[in-house]
Design a protein around this motif. Sequence first.
Motif, short mmCIF file in Angstrom:
data_model
loop_
_atom_site.label_atom_id
_atom_site.label_comp_id
_atom_site.label_asym_id
_atom_site.label_seq_id
_atom_site.Cartn_x
_atom_site.Cartn_y
_atom_site.Cartn_z
N LYS A 120 0.83 -1.21 0.00
CA LYS A 120 0.00 0.00 0.00
C LYS A 120 0.86 1.26 0.00
N ALA A 121 0.29 2.33 -0.52
CA ALA A 121 1.06 3.57 -0.67
C ALA A 121 1.38 4.21 0.68
N GLU A 122 0.62 3.88 1.74
CA GLU A 122 0.90 4.47 3.05
C GLU A 122 2.27 4.07 3.58
N VAL A 123 2.81 2.95 3.09
CA VAL A 123 4.14 2.50 3.53
C VAL A 123 5.21 3.50 3.14
N LEU A 124 4.99 4.23 2.05
CA LEU A 124 5.97 5.22 1.60
C LEU A 124 6.09 6.40 2.56
N ASP A 125 5.10 6.59 3.43
CA ASP A 125 5.17 7.68 4.42
C ASP A 125 6.10 7.35 5.57
N LEU A 126 6.43 6.07 5.75
CA LEU A 126 7.27 5.66 6.87
C LEU A 126 8.73 5.99 6.60
N SER A 127 9.39 6.56 7.61
CA SER A 127 10.82 6.86 7.50
C SER A 127 11.63 5.65 7.97
N GLN A 128 12.94 5.76 7.88
CA GLN A 128 13.82 4.67 8.31
C GLN A 128 13.75 4.44 9.81
N ASP A 129 13.58 5.53 10.57
CA ASP A 129 13.44 5.41 12.04
C ASP A 129 12.16 4.68 12.41
N ASP A 130 11.08 4.96 11.67
CA ASP A 130 9.81 4.28 11.94
C ASP A 130 9.92 2.77 11.69
N LEU A 131 10.57 2.42 10.60
CA LEU A 131 10.74 0.99 10.28
C LEU A 131 11.61 0.29 11.33
N PHE A 132 12.66 0.98 11.78
CA PHE A 132 13.53 0.40 12.80
C PHE A 132 12.78 0.23 14.11
N GLY A 133 11.92 1.21 14.47
CA GLY A 133 11.12 1.10 15.69
C GLY A 133 10.15 -0.07 15.62
N LYS A 134 9.52 -0.28 14.46
CA LYS A 134 8.60 -1.42 14.30
C LYS A 134 9.36 -2.74 14.44
N TRP A 135 10.57 -2.78 13.86
CA TRP A 135 11.36 -4.01 13.97
C TRP A 135 11.73 -4.30 15.42
N LEU A 136 12.12 -3.25 16.17
CA LEU A 136 12.46 -3.43 17.58
C LEU A 136 11.26 -3.91 18.40
N ARG A 137 10.08 -3.39 18.06
CA ARG A 137 8.88 -3.83 18.77
C ARG A 137 8.65 -5.33 18.56
N GLY A 138 8.87 -5.80 17.34
CA GLY A 138 8.73 -7.23 17.07
C GLY A 138 9.76 -8.05 17.84
N VAL A 139 11.00 -7.54 17.92
CA VAL A 139 12.05 -8.24 18.68
C VAL A 139 11.66 -8.35 20.15
N ARG A 140 11.08 -7.27 20.70
CA ARG A 140 10.65 -7.30 22.11
C ARG A 140 9.58 -8.36 22.33
N HIS A 141 8.63 -8.45 21.42
CA HIS A 141 7.57 -9.45 21.56
C HIS A 141 8.15 -10.87 21.52
N VAL A 142 9.10 -11.09 20.61
CA VAL A 142 9.73 -12.42 20.53
C VAL A 142 10.48 -12.73 21.82
N ALA A 143 11.21 -11.73 22.36
CA ALA A 143 11.97 -11.96 23.60
C ALA A 143 11.03 -12.26 24.77
N ALA A 144 9.92 -11.50 24.87
CA ALA A 144 8.97 -11.74 25.97
C ALA A 144 8.35 -13.13 25.87
#
Length: 437
Positions: free
Chosen positions: A270-294
Amino acid sequence: MPPKKEAKKEEKKDDKKKDDKKKDEKKDDKKADDTKPAGKDKGGKKATKSKKKDDTEIERAFKPDDEEEAPAGSKRRARKERYAVKLRKFLHEYKNTLICTVDFVGSNQMQQVRSALRGKGEILMGKNTVIRKVVREEAQHNPKLLELLPLIQGNIGFCWTNGSLTECRKILTSNKVPAAAKVGNYAPEDVIIPPGPTGLDPGQTSFFQALNIGTKIARGSIEIVNKVVLVKKGERCTASHVSLLSKLDLKPFAYGILVTHAYENGSVYKAEVLDLSQDDLFGKWLRGVRHVAALSLAIGHPTVASLPHSISNAFRKLVAICLETDYIFKEAQIFKDIVANPDKFKKAEKKEAKKDEEEEAEAEEEEAEEESDGEIAGGLFGDDGDKEKEKEEEGDKEKEKGGKKEKAKEKEEEEEEGGEEEEEGGEEEEGGEEEEE
């Protein structure tokens, strides 16, 4: 056969013969005009050629060879074939494309967007049936193109590019034209009527009451009391909404090209993905890592994400054991010292804070000196008053800093005195206990 029917048949035959004679006469007249030599008219002017270029000949000059002297069906087929060749060319040349809708977009607006995209991308519109056919044929060589088929619906087009998709999307969506509301159209955004005078006469208050809009009469005209959300995003505009907006002379909508999806190297999103910056993508990835660790810690299954947490938890337990027992190891020594003598570490922290403050003060003084050295032609341009004010402000700041330092020193002295008194009190208590013994 009855005589009446025979008479009618004979009349029809006579009419056909007359029509044929007229056609033959017209053909003869045309031939005679073609054979006439060019001469002078009665007025003495030179006569032009009798036969001029027909409209068909003029059209041929602007049409390709495929469409010359061809019926309407073959012309449409030739246009479709040319479009298919162009689409295949773009599918081979470009790796990325934006799928966009062009509802309520005029030709002039499209031309402005095309001129803004020159050198960065190309817009291609066409029939959905032809697009699907070409995509299916090209998908035999590149199966990733099949992901475009579900998106080929409605009034869509493509913006082909090998550059940045976000830059092309900004150019496409930035060109918008204000438009009035129409009955039956869906609102692309909330329609809000601001409070204030409308300029309408008091006789039209019933119209506002029907729409549940609070009004009052002020200075001979209707005034809206509160902000009103007339139509919410995604709702249809009714006739009453359109008539009210036309009376208030409001154009609430702005239509332009809408980008719905993006195709990049075989992946569609979807075109909304183009609004995300590199920091936003990195934050989403970290959130997923936290869920896996928990999850890993909860079920007791070690993973790469949970391993640092498992090691830190084990270290905390070992330090707790050392504090409760006489066992000690190198890493736990500092924690045991803190528990044994906390005042020592408090004083060390205060000294470090003092050093940081002094370093900051020195850096500010150096900056002030550099600014004063950089001033040239003192007073020639009437800046003396400003400089004096700046000096006064700097003096005030230095005084404030000096006062703060003095207060901090006083507090430290008081704390040190309190610590000495506590130590003396502890020694006295120990002496009293010894005397009692």
